[in-house]
Design a protein around this motif. Structure first.
Motif, PDB file in Angstrom:
ATOM      1  N   THR A   1      -4.774  10.137  -1.920  1.00 24.52           N
ATOM      2  CA  THR A   1      -4.947   9.117  -2.955  1.00 24.52           C
ATOM      3  C   THR A   1      -3.951   7.991  -2.710  1.00 24.52           C
ATOM      4  N   TYR A   2      -4.465   6.768  -2.576  1.00 25.79           N
ATOM      5  CA  TYR A   2      -3.653   5.601  -2.248  1.00 25.79           C
ATOM      6  C   TYR A   2      -3.717   4.582  -3.378  1.00 25.79           C
ATOM      7  N   SER A   3      -2.672   3.779  -3.482  1.00 23.77           N
ATOM      8  CA  SER A   3      -2.740   2.558  -4.280  1.00 23.77           C
ATOM      9  C   SER A   3      -2.631   1.391  -3.300  1.00 23.77           C
ATOM     10  N   LYS A   4      -3.624   0.511  -3.367  1.00 26.20           N
ATOM     11  CA  LYS A   4      -3.681  -0.606  -2.432  1.00 26.20           C
ATOM     12  C   LYS A   4      -4.159  -1.851  -3.184  1.00 26.20           C
ATOM     13  N   GLN A   5      -3.307  -2.844  -3.206  1.00 27.87           N
ATOM     14  CA  GLN A   5      -3.634  -4.109  -3.857  1.00 27.87           C
ATOM     15  C   GLN A   5      -4.167  -3.880  -5.275  1.00 27.87           C
ATOM     16  N   ASP A   6      -3.404  -3.075  -6.037  1.00 22.28           N
ATOM     17  CA  ASP A   6      -3.694  -2.783  -7.450  1.00 22.28           C
ATOM     18  C   ASP A   6      -4.976  -1.980  -7.658  1.00 22.28           C
ATOM     19  N   GLN A   7      -5.455  -1.344  -6.596  1.00 21.96           N
ATOM     20  CA  GLN A   7      -6.638  -0.482  -6.700  1.00 21.96           C
ATOM     21  C   GLN A   7      -6.266   0.937  -6.262  1.00 21.96           C
ATOM     22  N   ILE A   8      -6.871   1.927  -6.902  1.00 17.85           N
ATOM     23  CA  ILE A   8      -6.725   3.316  -6.468  1.00 17.85           C
ATOM     24  C   ILE A   8      -7.832   3.624  -5.464  1.00 17.85           C
ATOM     25  N   GLU A   9      -7.442   4.112  -4.306  1.00 18.67           N
ATOM     26  CA  GLU A   9      -8.395   4.446  -3.244  1.00 18.67           C
ATOM     27  C   GLU A   9      -8.281   5.935  -2.930  1.00 18.67           C
ATOM     28  N   HIS A  10      -9.400   6.618  -2.971  1.00 22.07           N
ATOM     29  CA  HIS A  10      -9.433   8.057  -2.715  1.00 22.07           C
ATOM     30  C   HIS A  10     -10.172   8.294  -1.403  1.00 22.07           C
ATOM     31  N   VAL A  11      -9.488   8.841  -0.419  1.00 18.99           N
ATOM     32  CA  VAL A  11     -10.069   9.063   0.906  1.00 18.99           C
ATOM     33  C   VAL A  11     -10.039  10.551   1.228  1.00 18.99           C
ATOM     34  N   VAL A  12     -11.192  11.085   1.617  1.00 18.11           N
ATOM     35  CA  VAL A  12     -11.314  12.500   1.966  1.00 18.11           C
ATOM     36  C   VAL A  12     -11.937  12.621   3.350  1.00 18.11           C
ATOM     37  N   LEU A  13     -11.264  13.347   4.225  1.00 13.46           N
ATOM     38  CA  LEU A  13     -11.772  13.600   5.572  1.00 13.46           C
ATOM     39  C   LEU A  13     -12.045  15.089   5.732  1.00 13.46           C
ATOM     40  N   GLY A  14     -13.228  15.429   6.228  1.00 11.65           N
ATOM     41  CA  GLY A  14     -13.585  16.825   6.413  1.00 11.65           C
ATOM     42  C   GLY A  14     -14.144  17.094   7.801  1.00 11.65           C
TER      43      GLY A  14
ATOM     44  N   MET B   1       0.838  -1.196   0.000  1.00 15.43           N
ATOM     45  CA  MET B   1       0.000   0.000   0.000  1.00 15.43           C
ATOM     46  C   MET B   1       0.874   1.248   0.000  1.00 15.43           C
ATOM     47  N   GLN B   2       0.467   2.218  -0.797  1.00 12.98           N
ATOM     48  CA  GLN B   2       1.227   3.469  -0.883  1.00 12.98           C
ATOM     49  C   GLN B   2       0.290   4.667  -0.892  1.00 12.98           C
ATOM     50  N   LEU B   3       0.727   5.723  -0.233  1.00 13.27           N
ATOM     51  CA  LEU B   3       0.051   7.013  -0.334  1.00 13.27           C
ATOM     52  C   LEU B   3       0.721   7.767  -1.479  1.00 13.27           C
ATOM     53  N   GLU B   4      -0.012   7.971  -2.553  1.00 15.74           N
ATOM     54  CA  GLU B   4       0.571   8.605  -3.734  1.00 15.74           C
ATOM     55  C   GLU B   4       0.578  10.125  -3.633  1.00 15.74           C
ATOM     56  N   SER B   5      -0.501  10.697  -3.090  1.00 13.63           N
ATOM     57  CA  SER B   5      -0.579  12.154  -2.994  1.00 13.63           C
ATOM     58  C   SER B   5      -1.412  12.559  -1.784  1.00 13.63           C
ATOM     59  N   LEU B   6      -1.140  13.769  -1.304  1.00 12.98           N
ATOM     60  CA  LEU B   6      -1.843  14.308  -0.144  1.00 12.98           C
ATOM     61  C   LEU B   6      -2.080  15.797  -0.363  1.00 12.98           C
ATOM     62  N   SER B   7      -3.316  16.242  -0.079  1.00  9.96           N
ATOM     63  CA  SER B   7      -3.641  17.665  -0.116  1.00  9.96           C
ATOM     64  C   SER B   7      -4.351  18.032   1.171  1.00  9.96           C
ATOM     65  N   VAL B   8      -3.980  19.168   1.747  1.00 11.70           N
ATOM     66  CA  VAL B   8      -4.641  19.643   2.961  1.00 11.70           C
ATOM     67  C   VAL B   8      -5.088  21.091   2.768  1.00 11.70           C
ATOM     68  N   ILE B   9      -6.228  21.421   3.340  1.00  7.01           N
ATOM     69  CA  ILE B   9      -6.747  22.789   3.334  1.00  7.01           C
ATOM     70  C   ILE B   9      -7.122  23.148   4.773  1.00  7.01           C
ATOM     71  N   ASN B  10      -6.567  24.246   5.265  1.00  7.22           N
ATOM     72  CA  ASN B  10      -6.880  24.767   6.608  1.00  7.22           C
ATOM     73  C   ASN B  10      -6.607  23.756   7.710  1.00  7.22           C
ATOM     74  N   TYR B  11      -5.595  22.918   7.505  1.00  4.47           N
ATOM     75  CA  TYR B  11      -5.258  21.921   8.524  1.00  4.47           C
ATOM     76  C   TYR B  11      -4.074  22.409   9.347  1.00  4.47           C
ATOM     77  N   LYS B  12      -4.332  22.660  10.622  1.00  2.44           N
ATOM     78  CA  LYS B  12      -3.308  23.159  11.543  1.00  2.44           C
ATOM     79  C   LYS B  12      -2.651  24.415  10.959  1.00  2.44           C
TER      80      LYS B  12
ATOM     81  N   ASP C   1       7.022   9.756  -2.997  1.00  3.92           N
ATOM     82  CA  ASP C   1       7.805   8.639  -3.489  1.00  3.92           C
ATOM     83  C   ASP C   1       7.212   7.344  -2.927  1.00  3.92           C
ATOM     84  N   PRO C   2       7.259   6.245  -3.687  1.00  7.83           N
ATOM     85  CA  PRO C   2       6.674   4.998  -3.174  1.00  7.83           C
ATOM     86  C   PRO C   2       7.449   4.368  -2.026  1.00  7.83           C
ATOM     87  N   LYS C   3       8.678   4.837  -1.760  1.00 12.32           N
ATOM     88  CA  LYS C   3       9.476   4.235  -0.691  1.00 12.32           C
ATOM     89  C   LYS C   3       9.688   5.179   0.498  1.00 12.32           C
TER      90      LYS C   3
END
Length: 370
Positions: free
Chosen positions: A73-86, A1-12, A22-24
């Motif tokens: 945006t994550y890649s997990k077990q050959d799937q793209i997973e998009h998770v948003v917390l608000g 599993m990898q976190l490919e990208s991260l975006s934050v707005i008004n966080y801390k 990077d994947p590593k």
């Protein structure tokens, strides 16, 4: 599993910030206060639905704003997973996976396995038993949704029983039949919690001892002892035998919420007899064992966050841990450090791909990412 990208707005301290990872190995470097730990905490937030350092959601909103959003945006077990917390002031927290809102936040726990190693981990040794219970409960819950549900049910019934005991005391009354209902429910949930904690420690302890031997180079033996009133007696019997005490204190004095974990170095408590170095090694081993356990349970390498890791270990030890990437034991690692050159020297020695993000300012969009 990898976190490919991260975006934050008004966080801390971040008004708006985006990262491509990077994947590593990924390193956040810069002076104190620029947001290195906040970047790691945003990643933690996406896995657990709360901050590692401040679980009160509204207090993680940037000063002057009324909401924050974390988007990963994550890649997990050959799937793209998009998770948003608000989180918005005055409203319920929301987590969406691939556009679908979770009905219960607890349903998300364990989907994105993660382990964090932080200077605040010392609370596991120095603080009371609650910190150690939360640790093992958190590890078990990431791989066992049923356990988390049982834990939540136990806590709900416990709160109801305590409220009833207070009602008895304030109104000088007593209703054994109603109390018996709560006793029966606590016994049911408590028995399952106790069984799963015992089983977990049976598997976890050898892993932990092996990790400690690796870090401390086999110098001492360590152990974890599980102390519980349920080791000797069913909970319902303890509740019935000690009802006079519960009525006097207006509180439930027996149950899995009173369990303790003793952390030992040899035959002695590490809190009292362990040196600072031994305590640091103990905590690192505890978290690496958590990583191993979660990986075996989920068949996915958890994301590993190393917050200010040089505060805990010297450069040789850090290189030793990061070097495990070479053995393909670990997946993706995120590191924070105040000294960019020191960090780069260590990660270069591992011979894996890496990215270093220089956070020059506490404000967004002014810091170059390398």
């Amino acid at each position: 599993m990898q976190l490919e990208s991260l975006s934050v707005i008004n966080y801390k301290n971040f008004e708006a910030k985006s990262f491509q990872f990077d994947p590593k190995i990924n390193c956040f470097v810069g002076a104190n206060g620029v947001g290195k730990t906040n970047a790691l905490d945003a990643i933690y937030h996406l896995s657990f639905g709360k901050s590692y350092f401040n679980p009160i959601s509204a207090q993680n909103i940037r000063h002057g704003a009324d909401f924050f959003v974390i988007d990963g945006t994550y890649s997990k077990q050959d799937q793209i997973e998009h998770v948003v917390l608000g989180v918005k002031k005055g409203q319920k927290k929301s987590i969406k996976r691939n556009g679908k809102l979770y009905e219960k936040l607890s349903e998300h726990i364990g989907f994105l396995p993660l382990v964090i190693i932080s200077p605040s981990d010392r609370d596991l040794i120095t603080e009371g038993s609650d910190a150690r219970r939360k640790f093992i409960d958190g590890v078990i819950s990431q791989g066992d949704q049923g356990y988390l549900n049982t834990l939540l049910s136990y806590q709900k019934v416990l709160a109801q029983r305590n409220a009833l005991l207070k009602y008895f005391g304030l109104n000088h009354t007593f209703d054994p039949d109603t109390l018996a209902i709560y006793n029966s429910q606590l016994d049911l949930y408590g028995h399952e919690i106790h069984q799963k904690r015992s089983a977990f420690l049976g598997v976890f302890l050898p892993i932990f001892q092996e990790r400690y031997a690796f870090i401390a180079q086999g110098k001492e033996m360590v152990s974890i002892d599980y102390l519980s009133s349920l080791n000797a007696l069913r909970l319902i019997d303890s509740l019935q035998d000690h009802i006079s005490r519960d009525r006097a204190t207006q509180y439930t004095n027996y149950g899995t919420h009173k369990d303790e974990l003793d952390f030992n170095l040899g035959d002695h408590p590490i809190k009292k007899f362990g040196s600072q170095g031994q305590q640091k090694s103990f905590l690192i081993a505890l978290k690496l064992a958590q990583f191993d356990f979660l990986k075996a349970q989920s068949k996915v390498a958890p994301i590993l966050l190393l917050d200010d890791i040089f505060d805990k270990l010297d450069e040789t030890r850090v290189a030793q841990i990061i070097g495990l990437v070479d053995q393909d034991n670990f997946g993706q690692i995120f590191i924070s450090d105040t000294h960019g050159e020191r960090t780069e020297n260590v990660v270069k020695s591992v011979h894996q791909s890496y990215k270093i993000f220089n956070l020059w300012s506490a404000w967004p969009n002014t810091s170059p990412a390398e």
